[in-house]
Design a protein around this motif. Structure first.
Motif, PDB file in Angstrom:
ATOM      1  N   ALA A  25       0.869  -1.084  -0.092  1.00 32.86           N
ATOM      2  CA  ALA A  25       0.005  -0.117  -0.075  1.00 32.86           C
ATOM      3  C   ALA A  25       0.993   1.552   0.200  1.00 32.86           C
ATOM      4  O   ALA A  25       1.919   1.271   0.751  1.00 32.86           O
ATOM      5  CB  ALA A  25      -0.985  -0.052   1.350  1.00 32.86           C
ATOM      6  N   PHE A  26       0.682   2.606  -0.724  1.00 32.73           N
ATOM      7  CA  PHE A  26       0.883   3.572  -0.537  1.00 32.73           C
ATOM      8  C   PHE A  26       2.150   3.819  -1.801  1.00 32.73           C
ATOM      9  O   PHE A  26       2.168   3.570  -2.314  1.00 32.73           O
ATOM     10  CB  PHE A  26       1.378   3.904   0.542  1.00 32.73           C
ATOM     11  N   VAL A  27       3.282   4.107  -0.757  1.00 35.12           N
ATOM     12  CA  VAL A  27       4.282   5.075  -2.279  1.00 35.12           C
ATOM     13  C   VAL A  27       5.673   3.482  -1.893  1.00 35.12           C
ATOM     14  O   VAL A  27       5.630   3.000  -2.889  1.00 35.12           O
ATOM     15  CB  VAL A  27       5.268   6.073  -1.953  1.00 35.12           C
ATOM     16  N   ALA A  28       6.345   2.829  -0.776  1.00 35.91           N
ATOM     17  CA  ALA A  28       8.166   2.128  -1.292  1.00 35.91           C
ATOM     18  C   ALA A  28       7.341   0.581  -1.361  1.00 35.91           C
ATOM     19  O   ALA A  28       7.956   0.615  -1.612  1.00 35.91           O
ATOM     20  CB  ALA A  28       7.642   2.711   0.449  1.00 35.91           C
ATOM     21  N   ALA A  29       6.316   0.107  -1.109  1.00 30.66           N
ATOM     22  CA  ALA A  29       6.486  -1.144  -1.121  1.00 30.66           C
ATOM     23  C   ALA A  29       6.051  -1.161  -2.874  1.00 30.66           C
ATOM     24  O   ALA A  29       6.579  -1.997  -3.378  1.00 30.66           O
ATOM     25  CB  ALA A  29       5.729  -2.005  -0.258  1.00 30.66           C
ATOM     26  N   PRO A  30       5.013  -0.640  -3.399  1.00 25.10           N
ATOM     27  CA  PRO A  30       4.587  -0.673  -4.641  1.00 25.10           C
ATOM     28  C   PRO A  30       5.514   0.450  -5.474  1.00 25.10           C
ATOM     29  O   PRO A  30       6.020  -1.033  -6.874  1.00 25.10           O
ATOM     30  CB  PRO A  30       3.431   0.491  -4.625  1.00 25.10           C
ATOM     31  N   LEU A  31       6.239   1.381  -4.745  1.00 27.18           N
ATOM     32  CA  LEU A  31       7.469   1.840  -5.726  1.00 27.18           C
ATOM     33  C   LEU A  31       8.981   0.678  -6.336  1.00 27.18           C
ATOM     34  O   LEU A  31       9.716   0.473  -6.892  1.00 27.18           O
ATOM     35  CB  LEU A  31       8.712   2.990  -4.825  1.00 27.18           C
ATOM     36  N   ALA A  32       8.856   0.251  -5.118  1.00 26.38           N
ATOM     37  CA  ALA A  32       9.673  -1.126  -4.743  1.00 26.38           C
ATOM     38  C   ALA A  32      10.020  -1.907  -6.263  1.00 26.38           C
ATOM     39  O   ALA A  32      10.370  -2.923  -6.810  1.00 26.38           O
ATOM     40  CB  ALA A  32      10.268  -1.989  -3.407  1.00 26.38           C
ATOM     41  N   GLY A  33       8.490  -2.907  -5.806  1.00 23.10           N
ATOM     42  CA  GLY A  33       8.047  -3.520  -6.436  1.00 23.10           C
ATOM     43  C   GLY A  33       7.762  -3.502  -8.884  1.00 23.10           C
ATOM     44  O   GLY A  33       8.389  -3.724  -9.116  1.00 23.10           O
ATOM     45  N   GLY A  52      -7.046  -1.714  -2.378  1.00 19.32           N
ATOM     46  CA  GLY A  52      -6.059  -1.148  -1.321  1.00 19.32           C
ATOM     47  C   GLY A  52      -6.617  -0.258  -0.894  1.00 19.32           C
ATOM     48  O   GLY A  52      -7.349   1.016  -1.225  1.00 19.32           O
ATOM     49  N   MET A  53      -6.197   0.134   0.139  1.00 27.83           N
ATOM     50  CA  MET A  53      -5.629   1.591   0.505  1.00 27.83           C
ATOM     51  C   MET A  53      -5.537   2.557   0.114  1.00 27.83           C
ATOM     52  O   MET A  53      -6.080   4.131  -0.012  1.00 27.83           O
ATOM     53  CB  MET A  53      -5.445   1.468   2.350  1.00 27.83           C
ATOM     54  N   ASP A  54      -4.735   2.361  -0.809  1.00 29.15           N
ATOM     55  CA  ASP A  54      -4.406   3.495  -1.633  1.00 29.15           C
ATOM     56  C   ASP A  54      -4.646   3.276  -3.448  1.00 29.15           C
ATOM     57  O   ASP A  54      -4.488   3.874  -4.558  1.00 29.15           O
ATOM     58  CB  ASP A  54      -2.834   3.216  -2.292  1.00 29.15           C
ATOM     59  N   GLN A  55      -5.791   2.171  -3.787  1.00 30.80           N
ATOM     60  CA  GLN A  55      -6.667   2.594  -5.293  1.00 30.80           C
ATOM     61  C   GLN A  55      -7.155   3.890  -5.924  1.00 30.80           C
ATOM     62  O   GLN A  55      -7.520   4.017  -7.002  1.00 30.80           O
ATOM     63  CB  GLN A  55      -7.667   1.808  -4.339  1.00 30.80           C
ATOM     64  N   HIS A  56      -7.363   4.443  -4.415  1.00 32.29           N
ATOM     65  CA  HIS A  56      -8.287   5.848  -4.973  1.00 32.29           C
ATOM     66  C   HIS A  56      -7.308   7.275  -4.103  1.00 32.29           C
ATOM     67  O   HIS A  56      -7.788   8.614  -4.608  1.00 32.29           O
ATOM     68  CB  HIS A  56      -9.278   5.670  -4.401  1.00 32.29           C
ATOM     69  N   ARG A  57      -6.170   6.903  -4.423  1.00 30.29           N
ATOM     70  CA  ARG A  57      -5.474   8.152  -3.729  1.00 30.29           C
ATOM     71  C   ARG A  57      -4.624   9.183  -5.058  1.00 30.29           C
ATOM     72  O   ARG A  57      -5.452   8.877  -6.265  1.00 30.29           O
ATOM     73  CB  ARG A  57      -4.056   8.161  -3.426  1.00 30.29           C
ATOM     74  N   TYR A  68      -2.399   8.615  -9.745  1.00 34.21           N
ATOM     75  CA  TYR A  68      -0.810   7.853  -8.577  1.00 34.21           C
ATOM     76  C   TYR A  68      -0.930   6.631  -8.160  1.00 34.21           C
ATOM     77  O   TYR A  68       0.028   5.470  -8.454  1.00 34.21           O
ATOM     78  CB  TYR A  68      -1.207   8.522  -7.293  1.00 34.21           C
ATOM     79  N   TRP A  69      -2.420   5.292  -8.578  1.00 36.87           N
ATOM     80  CA  TRP A  69      -1.749   4.124  -8.453  1.00 36.87           C
ATOM     81  C   TRP A  69      -2.254   3.402  -9.592  1.00 36.87           C
ATOM     82  O   TRP A  69      -0.537   2.553  -9.418  1.00 36.87           O
ATOM     83  CB  TRP A  69      -3.415   3.509  -7.577  1.00 36.87           C
ATOM     84  N   ALA A  70      -2.003   4.043 -11.161  1.00 36.64           N
ATOM     85  CA  ALA A  70      -1.731   3.779 -11.758  1.00 36.64           C
ATOM     86  C   ALA A  70      -0.328   3.984 -12.543  1.00 36.64           C
ATOM     87  O   ALA A  70       0.756   3.087 -13.427  1.00 36.64           O
ATOM     88  CB  ALA A  70      -2.157   4.488 -13.003  1.00 36.64           C
ATOM     89  N   SER A  71       0.641   4.703 -11.656  1.00 28.48           N
ATOM     90  CA  SER A  71       2.220   5.333 -12.842  1.00 28.48           C
ATOM     91  C   SER A  71       2.712   4.498 -11.782  1.00 28.48           C
ATOM     92  O   SER A  71       3.643   3.967 -11.916  1.00 28.48           O
ATOM     93  CB  SER A  71       1.771   6.552 -11.509  1.00 28.48           C
ATOM     94  N   LEU A  72       2.441   4.419 -10.314  1.00 32.80           N
ATOM     95  CA  LEU A  72       2.745   2.793  -9.105  1.00 32.80           C
ATOM     96  C   LEU A  72       2.581   1.781  -9.549  1.00 32.80           C
ATOM     97  O   LEU A  72       3.975   0.567  -8.646  1.00 32.80           O
ATOM     98  CB  LEU A  72       2.372   3.345  -7.919  1.00 32.80           C
ATOM     99  N   ASN A  73       2.079   1.426 -10.512  1.00 34.27           N
ATOM    100  CA  ASN A  73       1.968  -0.162 -10.229  1.00 34.27           C
ATOM    101  C   ASN A  73       1.724  -0.795 -12.204  1.00 34.27           C
ATOM    102  O   ASN A  73       1.457  -1.366 -12.270  1.00 34.27           O
ATOM    103  CB  ASN A  73       1.102  -0.879  -9.920  1.00 34.27           C
TER     104      ASN A  73
END
Length: 396
Positions: A25-33, A52-57, A68-73
């Motif tokens: 969720a959020f930045v760090a773990a999605p950025l790592a993946g 998840g908690m970051d689905q609509h940020r 945000y979600w589309a760009s980090l995943n």
């Protein structure tokens, strides 16, 4: 169920063959993946059924899709499961522990409990690697803003002693890249020994390590001082912002003597800059001397910039060796900066489902022997659930 978006065809990149499962969720773990996916790894993100908690940020499109979600995943596969049930957790564990070389790796910043705990997962797959991000080292929660406020940097930012938050989630970004480093180190050891392990990283420790590595902890302990706020000036050398005649601003930096000399030549102010240093008895051949003379040097340079447009500054500095850059809004970055364009091989056009077509970055790394795949769109939530479950022997 939407069609599979990023099916596991052979992918180029130095990490081709690695299979990583995210519970993020959020930045760090999605950025790592995403960082690992951009280098060729197959990355499967597992979320609850409704996201998840970051689905609509924010930022979001006008109809609510999260940019945000589309760009980090980008470049991942998406699985949606009822993670609040034993059945959903069991299916997630099956995906994580699925047989195969290069698999058995999980990255998470969520509580690793129940069937998704390291103990139970590693009992099923002894070579399992779990990369887990904590808030604080004692397991208590923390986020970027609650860590940054304690770092000292807000009190060194701005021009007064009042703390100023920056909007860059620096600790999340650094933590995401530390996660990739830790994961690859653990995977290298697994290749040598066949052994997995749990690796933990605390967000607050990323902050503390960085403050220490930059010398600010030692500065307090050895010198008894704490870095003061100096506005947009470069601490310990010469650099600051200047306004142009057309209402723009530029940042000028001269850390080395060669850079300072280039600044003098580009502006035609070499003699006046030297005189300004003499007037305040500063040695302009040293970083510290140029920092001590920063106000006098700025007084010489300010009228030069104020008399010129941004285009004229650009022309004067072209090929000079002087370090500078224009201040830009996000809009100006997209519209004006040639580095943010299809001419930069890091970028490619993607068609993001539910959002549209836009220019997106891939990996900033370039390898001479391993081609890095271009940017790929993020998956729709749950787009790959059935395919991934089938591959894990759990098709329903």
């Amino acid at each position: 169920m939407p069609p599979s978006s990023n099916a596991p065809e052979p992918r180029p990149g130095p990490l081709a063959g690695l299979r990583i499962v995210e519970l993020p969720a959020f930045v760090a773990a999605p950025l790592a993946g995403m960082t690992l996916a951009q280098l060729g790894a197959e990355v499967i993100r597992i979320d609850p059924l409704r996201g998840g908690m970051d689905q609509h940020r924010w930022p979001r499109t006008g109809d609510g899709a999260s940019l945000y979600w589309a760009s980090l995943n980008k470049g991942k596969r998406s699985v949606a499961l009822p993670l609040d049930t034993p059945e959903g957790q069991r299916a997630a564990a099956d995906i994580i522990c699925a047989a195969g070389e290069g698999g058995g790796i999980v990255v998470t910043n969520l509580p690793a409990r129940g069937l998704l705990s390291y103990d139970l997962l590693s009992a099923r797959r002894p070579d399992l690697i779990m990369m887990r991000l904590l808030g604080n080292h004692d397991g208590s929660p923390a986020v970027d803003y609650s860590v940054n406020c304690a770092s000292g940097f807000p009190h060194a930012t701005g021009a007064t002693e009042a703390p100023v938050n920056h909007v860059l989630p620096a600790w999340d970004i650094a933590a995401g890249l530390y996660l990739t480093t830790g994961l690859l180190a653990a995977e290298r050891r697994r290749q040598a020994t066949g052994e997995g392990q749990e690796v933990t990283l605390a967000l607050s420790d990323v902050m503390l390590a960085t403050v220490g590595n930059l010398g600010y902890l030692a500065d307090v302990q050895i010198n008894g001082v704490s870095r003061e706020p100096v506005g947009n000036a470069l601490y310990g050398a010469f650099g600051r912002d200047f306004a142009t005649s057309d209402g723009r601003s530029v940042m000028v930096v001269a850390i080395t003597t060669r850079q300072f000399d280039a600044l003098g030549r580009a502006t035609g102010l070499t003699g006046k800059l030297r005189l300004a240093g003499e007037l305040v008895d500063a040695d302009l051949t040293t970083e510290g001397g140029r920092y001590a003379a920063r106000h006098a040097l700025a007084a010489v340079l300010e009228p030069w910039f104020a008399a010129r447009t941004l285009a004229e500054v650009r022309a004067a500095f072209a090929g000079s060796g002087a370090l500078w850059g224009p201040y830009q809004t996000f809009r100006q970055l997209v519209a004006e900066d040639e580095r943010c364009s299809p001419d930069n091989p890091m970028f490619s056009w993607i068609e993001q489902p539910g959002i549209g077509t836009y220019l997106a970055p891939g990996s900033p790394l370039s390898f001479s022997r391993d081609p890095v795949p271009p940017a790929r769109p993020a998956p729709a939530l749950g787009a790959d659930t059935q395919d991934v479950l089938a591959a894990a022997g759990q098709a329903r």
